[in-house]
Motif scaffolding. Structure first.
Motif, PDB file in Angstrom:
ATOM      1  N   HIS A   1      -6.613   0.995  -5.833  1.00 23.69           N
ATOM      2  CA  HIS A   1      -5.616   1.930  -5.635  1.00 23.69           C
ATOM      3  C   HIS A   1      -5.205   1.952  -4.111  1.00 23.69           C
ATOM      4  O   HIS A   1      -5.602   2.912  -3.411  1.00 23.69           O
ATOM      5  N   GLN A   2      -4.826   1.100  -3.428  1.00 23.04           N
ATOM      6  CA  GLN A   2      -4.611   1.018  -2.241  1.00 23.04           C
ATOM      7  C   GLN A   2      -3.433  -0.133  -1.925  1.00 23.04           C
ATOM      8  O   GLN A   2      -3.406  -1.043  -2.646  1.00 23.04           O
ATOM      9  N   THR A   3      -2.808  -0.037  -1.003  1.00 21.30           N
ATOM     10  CA  THR A   3      -1.564  -0.739  -0.431  1.00 21.30           C
ATOM     11  C   THR A   3      -2.160  -1.809   0.553  1.00 21.30           C
ATOM     12  O   THR A   3      -2.828  -1.565   1.455  1.00 21.30           O
TER      13      THR A   3
ATOM     14  N   GLN B   1      -1.075  -2.537  -6.817  1.00 20.54           N
ATOM     15  CA  GLN B   1      -1.485  -1.175  -7.608  1.00 20.54           C
ATOM     16  C   GLN B   1      -0.717  -1.059  -8.929  1.00 20.54           C
ATOM     17  O   GLN B   1       0.406  -1.607  -8.975  1.00 20.54           O
ATOM     18  N   ASN B   2      -1.001  -0.171  -9.521  1.00 23.61           N
ATOM     19  CA  ASN B   2      -0.525   0.236 -10.849  1.00 23.61           C
ATOM     20  C   ASN B   2      -0.271  -0.611 -11.799  1.00 23.61           C
ATOM     21  O   ASN B   2       0.797  -0.882 -12.592  1.00 23.61           O
TER      22      ASN B   2
END
Length: 395
Positions: A21-23, A95-96
Motif C-alpha cells: 500500500h504505497q505509491t 496499489q489496490n
C-alpha cells in the motif's frame, strides 16, 4: 439438465495476494506495474502500463510473482474488474490490486476468471462494497465470494468454450492495434516528417514554427477548428438507448438523443485531460468534454491526430481538478496542410478506420454471445458433461 450447484468461498479454492500500500516511483523503462486503470475484461494487456525499476519490482514481488493462469482483480474505484494472465512477461501489482492464484487441483483458472465476471459473482461484489468517497472491496470480502463449484472436468470444458471467444476477441484487438498504428504512422510520415505524396517536388518555406511545404500555412488552432464545451446530462435524466454518451475518457453510457452529428472529435475538458477520441456515429458529448463544433480548415480525421499531437494535458489550468480552457488551446499555432493533401490523407486513412470499426463491432457481438453463454454453462442449462471438447487451456 441443470447442475446441482455447489458454492464454495473463493479462499477455499485459491490463494489471494495483495500488493504493497504505497505509491512507487515510476521510470521510463523497467518492469510493468499493473494498476486499477490497467485491468479490463479479457487477457491482461501490459503494453501501456507504467514501468518501475528492478529494485521496486523486487520490493513489490516479495509476497508473490504473478504467473500464467492467475487473475488480477481491482479493489478500489473501478472495483471488481478482472483480467486473466496469459503471458509469461514479468510484472508486479500496483496499489489496490489483488492477484488470485487458483489451486490447480481444484479449480480451472479460466473457469475462475469467467465466474468472477458472471452475474452471480458480480452481484456479490456489488453487495459487499464499502467506502464513502472511494468504492472499495476488502481482501476479506473477496475471500468470502461464493464461487459456483463444478467437477474439474466440467470446469475444463466450460473454460475451453469460453476461452475460444476471448482468443477471438484478443486477435481482433491486435488487428485493431495494427490498424491504429498504420494510421498513426501515416500521419507522422505526412504531417510530421512532411513525406506526403509529391513532397519531392514541393518547396519548403519558412514559417513561424519551422520549415513547412509551400501551400501550407501556420495559423491559430481556432482558424483550423472550433472547440465547444459539452452538454449537461445528469445520470438520472438519461434514457438508455443506442446513442453513446462520451465523457473525458470515453463512453460512459447511452441516451436516446444525440447532440453531435458524426463524424466527431472529443477530448477531456475536466477531470481527465489528454485523451482525444474520434467518433463515427452521432453522440452526446458531456460537459466534461470539449468537442469539435466546426471543422473550419481541416478534416475530422486530421483534427483527431492534430489534437492528439498537442499533448493537451500540459495545458491544465485547474488547481484541484484538472481543467482545459478552450481559449488557451485556440490560441496555439498549428500547421494547416493544403486541401489536396488533407483529402488524400482521408482517402488512405478512412478505410483503416472502417476496418477498425468492423472489428470493434465483431468484438461487441462476441462479448455479448460469451456473456449470454456464461450463466447457462455454469448453471448446467447448457450441459457440457458428455460433450467431446478439447481442454487445452491450463487448469
Amino acid at each position: 439438465m441443470k447442475n446441482k450447484l455447489k458454492k464454495v468461498p473463493l479462499a477455499d479454492v485459491s490463494v489471494l495476494y495483495d500488493s504493497l500500500h504505497q505509491t512507487p516511483q515510476y521510470s521510463e523503462n523497467g518492469y510493468p506495474m499493473v494498476r486499477v486503470t490497467d485491468i479490463k475484461l479479457g487477457y491482461l494487456d501490459l503494453a501501456k502500463t507504467k514501468k518501475v525499476d528492478e529494485s521496486i519490482y523486487r520490493e513489490f514481488t516479495k509476497k508473490y510473482k504473478p504467473q500464467i493462469g492467475d487473475v488480477v482483480f481491482s479493489q478500489v474505484g473501478a472495483y471488481g474488474n478482472s483480467s486473466y494472465v496469459n503471458k509469461t512477461k514479468a510484472f508486479c501489482l500496483g496499489q489496490n490490486i489483488v492477484c488470485i492464484s487458483p489451486k490447480q487441483q481444484l479449480l480451472n483458472s479460466f473457469y475462475l476468471y469467467s465466474c468472477l465476471n458472471s452475474p452471480f459473482v458480480k452481484q456479490q461484489i456489488d453487495a459487499c462494497v464499502g467506502g464513502s468517497s472511494q468504492p472499495t472491496i476488502s481482501l476479506r470480502n473477496i475471500n468470502t465470494l461464493q464461487i459456483p463449484y463444478l467437477s474439474l472436468s466440467i470446469q475444463n470444458k466450460i473454460a475451453a468454450i469460453l476461452s475460444n471467444y476471448d482468443r477471438l476477441i484478443e486477435n481482433n484487438t491486435r488487428r485493431i492495434e495494427i490498424l491504429e498504428e498504420m494510421a498513426r504512422s501515416l500521419y507522422d510520415e505526412w504531417f510530421v516528417k512532411f513525406r506526403f505524396p509529391g513532397y519531392e517536388q514541393t518547396k519548403m518555406v519558412d514559417s513561424e514554427l519551422e520549415l513547412i511545404p509551400e501551400g501550407w500555412e501556420v495559423n491559430r488552432l481556432d482558424n483550423a477548428l472550433i472547440l465547444q464545451r459539452g452538454f449537461d446530462l445528469p445520470t438520472k435524466q438519461r434514457q438508455e438507448s443506442n446513442v453513446p454518451v462520451y465523457a473525458s475518457t470515453g463512453v460512459t453510457g447511452t441516451h436516446n438523443e444525440a447532440k453531435v452529428k458524426a463524424p466527431g472529435v472529443v477530448t477531456g475538458r475536466s477531470g481527465s485531460l489528454g485523451t482525444v477520441i474520434y467518433i463515427d456515429e452521432d453522440f452526446w458529448a458531456l460537459n466534461t468534454t470539449l468537442w469539435v463544433k466546426e471543422f473550419r480548415r481541416v478534416t475530422p480525421l486530421y483534427a483527431f491526430y492534430l489534437l492528439s499531437n498537442l499533448r493537451l494535458e500540459q495545458f491544465n489550468s485547474g488547481a484541484a481538478v484538472p481543467t482545459l480552457n478552450r481559449n488557451d488551446v485556440h490560441s496555439l499555432q498549428v500547421v494547416i496542410p493544403s486541401h489536396l493533401v488533407l483529402e488524400q490523407f482521408n482517402c488512405f486513412v478512412k478505410p483503416l478506420f472502417a476496418m477498425k470499426k468492423n472489428l470493434q463491432t465483431r468484438n461487441v457481438n462476441l462479448r455479448k454471445t460469451r456473456d449470454l453463454l456464461l450463466p447457462k454453462l455454469i448453471s448446467g442449462e447448457i450441459d457440457v458433461e458428455n460433450l467431446d471438447i478439447e481442454t487445452e487451456i491450463a487448469a
